[in-house]
Design an enzyme around this catalytic site. Structure first.
Site, mmCIF file in Angstrom:
data_model
loop_
_atom_site.group_PDB
_atom_site.id
_atom_site.type_symbol
_atom_site.label_atom_id
_atom_site.label_comp_id
_atom_site.label_asym_id
_atom_site.label_seq_id
_atom_site.Cartn_x
_atom_site.Cartn_y
_atom_site.Cartn_z
ATOM 1 C CB THR A 94 -0.929 0.056 1.212
ATOM 2 O OG1 THR A 94 -1.658 -1.177 1.227
ATOM 3 C CG2 THR A 94 -1.874 1.381 1.468
ATOM 4 C CE LYS A 170 -5.279 -1.630 0.964
ATOM 5 N NZ LYS A 170 -3.851 -2.473 1.124
ATOM 6 C CE LYS A 238 1.374 0.813 6.320
ATOM 7 N NZ LYS A 238 0.776 0.846 4.957
#
Length: 292
Positions: A94, A170, A238
Site C-alpha cells: 500500500t 486501495k 499509516k
C-alpha cells in the site's frame, strides 16, 4: 515464470507459500532471517540479498511496508538491475498513488513492465488466497501476470491502464475501513456514555441498516479489554496518512478521513500503536469519560 518475492512478513509469507503451491519457481528475501527460514521450509529458494533473489527473474513481487522500502529495494538494492531485461515489477504494498507513478516511470524507462497491484483482505485473505487485488497497468502486462495474481487472490480487478490507479482504489478502500472503525467506536462511546449495554447495541446494529463488515468484525473486539491483534492501530495511522496524502495530490477534501486519522493517531500517541485497531475506542472513552 521465475519469480522473486521481496517482503516475507505476516502477509508476504502466506502469499509466497501460495505461489509455491501453485507451482511457480520462487526465490525470496526478507530482512528477517526467521521469515526467510520459514520461506525455505515452505519450499522456496532463500536468497541472502534482495538483488540475489531477483537475479534473472521474470518478475519480482514487492510486498514491503511502504514506498520507501520498495524504492530502496528496486533502485538502491539492485533488484531492478538484476531483473530480466523484459521482466515485470509487481508492487503489492500500500503506497501513495504519486509515489507509485514515479516508481513506475523509472522502471518502465529501463524497458521493463510495472504493475501497481495493492491488495486487501489482510492476513486471513493472504492465508486463504482470497485477497482482492486491484491492478493499474497496461492490459498486456496485466494479462501476462494474471495467472500469478490469481494464485494469490480470488478477486482480481483491472481498474485501469496507468500506475497509481490501483493505489488510488486501495486508499479509497482504506479510507472507508478506517472511517467505519472510528465511527463504530464513536457509536459505542455514545451508548456507553448514557449507560446502555454495548452488547445490546452491537446486536441491534449488526442486524440493522447501520451494519457494516467492519462493525461485525471489529465491534465484538471493541467490547473486549485486550483483544487479540489482527490489525494494529499503527496500520491505520499509516494507511489513513496515505489517504490524506492522496487527497492532497488530487486536491480532494477528505474531512472524515482526517477526523478518523486523528483518533487513531491519538491512540498510537499514548503508546497503544501495536494493539488491535478496534481499540481506537479507548480514545473516545478518554474524551467522554476523562479516564481509560
Amino acid at each position: 515464470m521465475n519469480i522473486a518475492f521481496i517482503g516475507l512478513g505476516s502477509m508476504g509469507t502466506p502469499m509466497a507459500r501460495n505461489l509455491i503451491l501453485a507451482g511457480f519457481p520462487l526465490a525470496g528475501y526478507d530482512l528477517n532471517s526467521n521469515a526467510v527460514a520459514a520461506f525455505a521450509a515452505n519450499g522456496g529458494k532463500p536468497a541472502v540479498t534482495a538483488q540475489a533473489a531477483a537475479a534473472g527473474a521474470d518478475a519480482v513481487i514487492l510486498m514491503v511496508v511502504n514506498a520507501a522500502q520498495a524504492e530502496q529495494a528496486l533502485f538502491d538494492g539492485g533488484v531492478l538491475d538484476a531483473l530480466a531485461p523484459a521482466g515485470t515489477v509487481v508492487l503489492m504494498a500500500t503506497c501513495p498513488p504519486g509515489a507509485v507513478k514515479t516508481m513506475a516511470a523509472r522502471v518502465e524507462k529501463t524497458g521493463r513492465s510495472f504493475l501497481d497491484a495493492p491488495v486487501s483482505g489482510g492476513v486471513a485473505g493472504a492465508e486463504a488466497a482470497t485477497l482482492s487485488i486491484m491492478v493499474g497497468a497496461p492490459k498486456a502486462a496485466f494479462e501476462r501476470m494474471a495467472p500469478v495474481l490469481r494464485a494469490l487472490g480470488d478477486k482480481l480487478f483491472h481498474v485501469g491502464t496507468e500506475a497509481g490507479q490501483g493505489a488510488t482504489v486501495k486508499v479509497v478502500n482504506q479510507l472507508l475501513c478506517g472511517v467505519h472503525i472510528a465511527v463504530a467506536a464513536e457509536g459505542f462511546a455514545l451508548a456507553n456514555k448514557v449507560g446502555i449495554d454495548p452488547k445490546v447495541i452491537l446486536e441491534i446494529l449488526s442486524g440493522s441498516a447501520a451494519a457494516s463488515w467492519m462493525l461485525k468484525d471489529r465491534g465484538p473486539r471493541m467490547l473486549q479489554d485486550d483483544p487479540a491483534v489482527t490489525s494494529t492501530v499503527d496500520i491505520f495511522v499509516k494507511d489513513l496518512g496515505l489517504v490524506l496524502e492522496a487527497g492532497r495530490e488530487a486536491k480532494a477534501a477528505l474531512p472524515l478521513a482526517a477526523a478518523a486519522y486523528q483518533m487513531f493517531l491519538a491512540t498510537s500517541g499514548r503508546g497503544d500503536g501495536a494493539i488491535d485497531d478496534s481499540q481506537v475506542i479507548r480514545s473516545y472513552d478518554l474524551l467522554n469519560r476523562g479516564q481509560p
